[in-house]
Design a protein around this motif. Structure first.
Motif, PDB file in Angstrom:
ATOM      1  N   PHE A   1      -9.854  -0.812  -9.636  1.00 52.35           N
ATOM      2  CA  PHE A   1     -10.118  -2.032  -7.944  1.00 52.35           C
ATOM      3  C   PHE A   1      -9.076  -2.129  -7.623  1.00 52.35           C
ATOM      4  CE2 PHE A   1      -7.829  -5.814  -8.358  1.00 52.35           C
ATOM      5  CZ  PHE A   1      -8.654  -7.389  -8.204  1.00 52.35           C
ATOM      6  N   ALA A   2      -8.007  -0.845  -7.218  1.00 49.29           N
ATOM      7  CA  ALA A   2      -6.567  -0.744  -7.074  1.00 49.29           C
ATOM      8  C   ALA A   2      -7.931   0.000  -5.515  1.00 49.29           C
ATOM      9  CB  ALA A   2      -6.044  -0.179  -7.474  1.00 49.29           C
TER      10      ALA A   2
ATOM     11  N   GLU B   1     -10.939  -0.396  -4.770  1.00 45.46           N
ATOM     12  CA  GLU B   1     -12.315  -0.686  -3.874  1.00 45.46           C
ATOM     13  C   GLU B   1     -11.481  -1.963  -3.029  1.00 45.46           C
ATOM     14  OE1 GLU B   1     -13.687  -2.350  -7.442  1.00 45.46           O
ATOM     15  OE2 GLU B   1     -15.480  -1.233  -7.217  1.00 45.46           O
ATOM     16  N   VAL B   2     -10.266  -3.044  -3.432  1.00 43.22           N
ATOM     17  CA  VAL B   2     -10.022  -3.917  -2.556  1.00 43.22           C
ATOM     18  C   VAL B   2      -9.485  -3.364  -1.256  1.00 43.22           C
ATOM     19  CG1 VAL B   2      -9.282  -5.386  -4.316  1.00 43.22           C
ATOM     20  CG2 VAL B   2      -7.135  -4.046  -3.367  1.00 43.22           C
ATOM     21  N   LEU B   3      -9.113  -2.137  -1.767  1.00 41.03           N
ATOM     22  CA  LEU B   3      -8.846  -1.181  -0.025  1.00 41.03           C
ATOM     23  C   LEU B   3     -10.129  -0.486   0.849  1.00 41.03           C
ATOM     24  CD1 LEU B   3      -5.449   0.496  -0.894  1.00 41.03           C
ATOM     25  CD2 LEU B   3      -5.816  -1.578  -0.487  1.00 41.03           C
ATOM     26  N   GLY B   4     -11.400  -0.694  -0.017  1.00 42.38           N
ATOM     27  CA  GLY B   4     -13.024  -0.458   0.459  1.00 42.38           C
ATOM     28  C   GLY B   4     -12.569   0.693   0.934  1.00 42.38           C
ATOM     29  N   LEU B   5     -12.387   1.721  -0.136  1.00 39.34           N
ATOM     30  CA  LEU B   5     -12.359   3.303  -0.120  1.00 39.34           C
ATOM     31  C   LEU B   5     -14.085   3.213  -0.606  1.00 39.34           C
ATOM     32  CD1 LEU B   5      -9.989   3.806   0.404  1.00 39.34           C
ATOM     33  CD2 LEU B   5      -9.990   5.145  -1.481  1.00 39.34           C
ATOM     34  N   PRO B   6     -15.128   5.040   0.172  1.00 42.94           N
ATOM     35  CA  PRO B   6     -16.488   4.756  -0.832  1.00 42.94           C
ATOM     36  C   PRO B   6     -16.197   5.041  -2.453  1.00 42.94           C
ATOM     37  CG  PRO B   6     -15.975   6.792   0.994  1.00 42.94           C
ATOM     38  CD  PRO B   6     -14.018   5.876   0.947  1.00 42.94           C
TER      39      PRO B   6
ATOM     40  N   ARG C   1      -3.175   3.323 -11.936  1.00 43.83           N
ATOM     41  CA  ARG C   1      -3.331   1.941 -11.490  1.00 43.83           C
ATOM     42  C   ARG C   1      -2.316   2.191 -10.219  1.00 43.83           C
ATOM     43  NH1 ARG C   1      -3.953  -3.722 -12.778  1.00 43.83           N
ATOM     44  NH2 ARG C   1      -2.012  -3.297 -12.699  1.00 43.83           N
TER      45      ARG C   1
ATOM     46  N   ARG D   1       0.923  -1.250  -0.116  1.00 44.92           N
ATOM     47  CA  ARG D   1      -0.254  -0.159  -0.239  1.00 44.92           C
ATOM     48  C   ARG D   1       0.775   0.708   0.061  1.00 44.92           C
ATOM     49  NH1 ARG D   1      -5.172  -1.533   3.922  1.00 44.92           N
ATOM     50  NH2 ARG D   1      -5.669  -3.259   2.834  1.00 44.92           N
TER      51      ARG D   1
END
Lengths: 299, 235
Positions: B104-105, B107-112, B152, B81
């Motif tokens: 995608f990069a 989303e996998v971190l759970g950002l809004p 990305r 990260r």
């Protein structure tokens, strides 16, 4: 909040992925379906064998023949002692008069011979019919009953009952072993199929790792996918079991070969088996995916 | 303090081949650093250790304050990260659009969603692909695909960008365009380490250049001192 976002994304992605990689998903689903059908058959067999053996075991009775000249007080005394004995389930008294009547009613030959007997001439004996809680203890219980004063002889089909019990024990063990072995084989078979599916997606996993997704973040969508595959894979076996077993039961009128072997009633049995199949499908699907992804997360 | 520190770094593969020998290296914050050398000199192994695709056999490697040699498999994501990685083959997901690949990069971190949207648009603008957000990788040229990969890699705002031959598959003009993008990113404060075979680029940019040979640093050219003559060491 973040965890919920990751979870919802994982669920969304797993659904997408199942349909996007449809041919591979279909391979996994078919594999799950076929193996679960085999598991279902062995489950049904095992439960029915278990049902039959338990029924036979429940029917085994100890017959305690009392001394011919025993009086009412003596009989009561024996009954009290039997009631105090551990491991007995059910005690029924049958007087020699009743047995005599039953015998006379059962055949004309008996009737002709026995009708002239009076009470003192009758070779019949009063009996207690005793059922035990655990069939394996029948021998020792019979011995204890035989030692009671006033009890003449005790019969329970000794020799044959022991053989039957050990045979049933063996059959049950084989059945359980088969089911467990099948479930394990299924788990590995499905795990391998899913592994092939995931092999084709290792690039995706690589990229996920590269952009900083934690191992658990990567695993969750795949494990969910395994769950979906498990559910889809168990649909056909559930339908086959439900309709197949019900049809079989109706065709044989609930009995197999003779009235001795009765089949378990389809309801709620088929629902229980279906639930077991669904749970196996889900767990095996999830386990398979988890194992397969884990392989690609090692460096 | 240096952003990347290598001390007595050694990497020996299971086959017995030693790719890196007792290597010492410091890379400062905000630097642009080329790593060059002939095939098999250990340059790829070196940067693979930086993003923990390989584990060092011995020695120390600290990237952004994380001791990479000691980090557990399950904690590698914490390192990842902090850095972005760009490859020669772009490593894009073909089923996703340029926008989705970048998102995608995050989303996998759970950002809004909103935050993802803003960040992706910003980074698409930075790499000059604002109009190609909805294009799939196969609809993009090699240079454009690499821009998506760069976007990305930097969308999460990493302090370090590691590039493994990012221009390897591109023609000269496109390569220079990519270099322009990388220079732009470097200007914004991101430290860049780039492995390359392309001496033209190295010569044109004259950034700090580390020449590796047989797993050792043969020469460490400071910014502006790299000369084309030394290219005899690169096959």
């Amino acid at each position: 909040m973040k965890a919920i976002r990751i979870l919802t994304r994982s669920i969304r992605d797993s659904f997408k992925s199942v349909f996007r990689n449809f041919s591979l998903s279909l391979a996994s689903i078919s594999c799950i379906a076929i193996t679960l059908i085999v598991v279902a058959i062995s489950l049904i067999l095992t439960y029915n064998v278990n049902n039959f053996t338990s029924k036979v075991e429940r029917d085994v009775t100890i017959v305690a023949f009392l001394d011919t000249n025993i009086k009412e007080e003596g009989r009561q005394e024996i009954l009290e002692k039997l009631k105090k004995m551990e491991g007995l389930q059910n005690i029924t008294y049958e007087s020699k008069t009743k047995i005599g009547e039953e015998m006379m009613n059962s055949s004309d030959i008996f009737k002709n011979i026995m009708k002239n007997w009076d009470e003192s001439e009758s070779p019949l004996q009063d009996t207690y019919l005793i059922k035990v809680e655990n069939i394996k203890e029948i021998g020792s219980i019979a011995k204890r009953i035989e030692n009671l004063p006033g009890v003449d002889i005790v019969k329970y089909g000794e020799g044959m009952v022991e053989q039957l019990v050990s045979l049933f024990d063996l059959v049950r063990k084989i059945c359980y072993g088969m089911v467990i072995a099948l479930i394990i084989v299924t788990a590995f078979l499905i795990a391998n199929t899913i592994k092939i599916t995931i092999f084709s997606r290792r690039r995706e996993i690589d990229i996920m790792r590269l952009v900083g997704a934690s191992n658990i973040n990567i695993k969750i969508p795949f494990v969910f996918e395994g769950l979906i595959l498990g559910v889809l894979g168990s649909i056909i076996p559930i339908i086959t079991t439900t309709y197949g077993y019900t049809a079989l039961y109706e065709k044989f009128h609930g009995q197999l070969f003779s009235s001795l072997i009765t089949l378990i009633k389809p309801q709620p049995f088929v629902f229980q088996v279906s639930l077991v199949l669904l749970i196996i499908g889900i767990l095996v699907g999830m386990f398979g995916s988890w194992r397969a992804v884990r392989k690609y997360l090692k460096i | 303090m240096s952003l990347i520190v290598c001390q007595h770094l050694k990497k020996q593969y299971k086959t017995g081949v030693v790719a890196i020998h007792d290597l010492n290296l410091n890379i400062e914050k905000g630097e642009f650093c080329f790593v060059i050398g002939s095939t098999g000199c250990g340059k790829s192994t070196l940067i693979k250790m930086m993003y923990r695709e390989e584990r060092p056999t011995s020695g120390k490697i600290i990237v952004g304050g994380i001791n990479v040699a000691k980090i557990r498999n399950s904690k590698v994501y914490k390192l990842r990260r902090k850095l972005g990685v760009v490859f020669q083959d772009y490593k894009l997901l073909n089923r996703l659009t340029a926008y989705e690949n970048i998102a995608f990069a995050l989303e996998v971190l759970g950002l809004p969603k909103d935050e993802i949207h803003n960040k992706v648009l910003k980074v698409l603008d930075l790499v000059g692909l604002k109009g190609k957000a909805k294009s799939y990788p196969h609809e993009l040229s090699g240079g454009e695909q690499q821009r998506v990969a760069i976007a990305r890699a930097i969308v999460n705002g990493p302090r370090i960008l590691i590039c493994d031959e990012p221009t390897g598959n591109l023609d000269k003009r496109t390569s220079m365009e990519i270099m322009e993008v990388l220079k732009e990113i470097n200007k914004l404060g991101t430290t860049i380490i780039m492995v390359t075979h392309d001496t033209t680029i190295v010569n044109a940019l004259k950034e700090r250049t580390i020449l590796l040979d047989n797993g050792r640093i043969l020469k460490d050219y400071a910014k502006g001192t790299y000369k084309y003559e030394s290219n005899k060491n690169i096959n």
